[in-house]
Write a protein that holds these residues in place. Sequence first.
Motif, PDB file in Angstrom:
ATOM      1  N   GLN A  65       0.818  -1.209   0.000  1.00 37.75           N
ATOM      2  CA  GLN A  65       0.000   0.000   0.000  1.00 37.75           C
ATOM      3  C   GLN A  65       0.855   1.264   0.000  1.00 37.75           C
ATOM      4  O   GLN A  65       0.507   2.262  -0.641  1.00 37.75           O
ATOM      5  N   MET A  66       2.001   1.217   0.659  1.00 34.83           N
ATOM      6  CA  MET A  66       2.911   2.363   0.594  1.00 34.83           C
ATOM      7  C   MET A  66       3.509   2.495  -0.816  1.00 34.83           C
ATOM      8  O   MET A  66       3.708   3.597  -1.316  1.00 34.83           O
TER       9      MET A  66
ATOM     10  N   ILE B  35      -7.954   6.591   1.511  1.00 35.61           N
ATOM     11  CA  ILE B  35      -7.016   6.134   2.545  1.00 35.61           C
ATOM     12  C   ILE B  35      -7.420   6.617   3.939  1.00 35.61           C
ATOM     13  O   ILE B  35      -6.733   6.339   4.914  1.00 35.61           O
TER      14      ILE B  35
ATOM     15  N   LYS C 179      -7.378   4.431   7.409  1.00 30.11           N
ATOM     16  CA  LYS C 179      -7.018   3.055   7.049  1.00 30.11           C
ATOM     17  C   LYS C 179      -5.862   2.548   7.916  1.00 30.11           C
ATOM     18  O   LYS C 179      -4.931   3.292   8.261  1.00 30.11           O
TER      19      LYS C 179
ATOM     20  N   ILE D  16      -1.934   2.928   7.627  1.00 31.79           N
ATOM     21  CA  ILE D  16      -1.310   4.166   8.106  1.00 31.79           C
ATOM     22  C   ILE D  16      -1.139   4.116   9.621  1.00 31.79           C
ATOM     23  O   ILE D  16      -0.050   4.352  10.146  1.00 31.79           O
ATOM     24  N   TYR D  17      -2.212   3.799  10.352  1.00 30.83           N
ATOM     25  CA  TYR D  17      -2.134   3.947  11.809  1.00 30.83           C
ATOM     26  C   TYR D  17      -1.491   2.782  12.551  1.00 30.83           C
ATOM     27  O   TYR D  17      -0.838   2.986  13.586  1.00 30.83           O
TER      28      TYR D  17
ATOM     29  N   ILE E 192      -4.549  10.014  13.160  1.00 30.40           N
ATOM     30  CA  ILE E 192      -3.537  10.032  12.086  1.00 30.40           C
ATOM     31  C   ILE E 192      -3.837  11.109  11.043  1.00 30.40           C
ATOM     32  O   ILE E 192      -3.446  10.992   9.884  1.00 30.40           O
TER      33      ILE E 192
ATOM     34  N   GLU F 108      -0.664  12.639   9.299  1.00 28.43           N
ATOM     35  CA  GLU F 108      -0.018  11.682   8.379  1.00 28.43           C
ATOM     36  C   GLU F 108      -0.874  11.462   7.121  1.00 28.43           C
ATOM     37  O   GLU F 108      -0.346  11.373   6.007  1.00 28.43           O
ATOM     38  N   THR F 109      -2.193  11.384   7.316  1.00 29.45           N
ATOM     39  CA  THR F 109      -3.098  11.158   6.190  1.00 29.45           C
ATOM     40  C   THR F 109      -3.057  12.312   5.211  1.00 29.45           C
ATOM     41  O   THR F 109      -3.027  12.115   3.992  1.00 29.45           O
TER      42      THR F 109
ATOM     43  N   LEU G 126      -0.099  12.242   2.942  1.00 23.08           N
ATOM     44  CA  LEU G 126      -0.282  11.270   1.860  1.00 23.08           C
ATOM     45  C   LEU G 126      -1.287  11.774   0.833  1.00 23.08           C
ATOM     46  O   LEU G 126      -1.126  11.544  -0.371  1.00 23.08           O
TER      47      LEU G 126
END
Length: 290
Positions: free
Chosen positions: A207-208, A228, A231, A234-235, A245, A248-249, A252
Amino acid sequence: MQKHSSSINYYSVNCNGKLVDLSIPKIMGILNLTPDSFSDGGKFNNERSALEHTEKLLKEGAEIIDIGPQSTRPNAEFLSAEEEIKRIGNIISLIKKELPEALISLDTFYAETVKFGFNEGIDIINDISGGHFDDKMFDTVAETKLPYILMHVNPSYETMHNKIKFADITLSLNQYFSEKTTELLKKGVNDIILDPGFGFGKTVEDQMKMIDEVEYLGFEKFPLLIGISRKSFIYKPLGKSALDINKETQKLHFKVLQQGAKILRVHDVAEAKKIVDEFLNQKFLLEIQV
């Protein structure tokens, strides 16, 4: 579908006769009607709360509202089409009446629910199954002439969350999209939006990699939707919760917008709107410098 430029990926989709321009990325706000969704189950599963939440999403910057009558998280309750329809009730027609500016996407893998939603006034069909879970889906989509969101997923409901380590995730996604879009186009479905299927049967590493290679998905023929929000890929590696998150989200989200993503499917609309605006401002500054 119209592609307005051979060098820049500008798209439009026909939503019930309304041409929606995707040259400016759109935000799809999530409206879960489910009692068992992972992060917001039971919050919006009556007419009043659903309408209020839709109004909030629109005010914060969403243009599309994705209505989900059934949770597709791991170990969620499985509903029939009849149960989905009962759960939706009058909510679609109510939103259409009270908030006519909203474009409504219906998140279902049942052709029967699509037919019901079409009669209630939906604008987009969002099928997490890619037509796998109901063999009547593609024909029904063709009959409605609505835009169809085609998601990559494992081929059955029972296996959709089984983690697969792909030899090359981007190649596998594109092979899947090639086969499915060919089938859809043959049936007369012209407005297709691609969803890589984050959170469905893929490792964190894959996924990354998908995030890094968004620009290579879909052959520059179809607009991309990225979902995302909240999801686990990520966390979980961060040791955080789904609700912790946001920072961070949004990083992305910015990354996928830079690679051509056209729709962000999100829970936190206001935060996503800031990122879309930041992306558009940066793009404008780069264009005037050229």
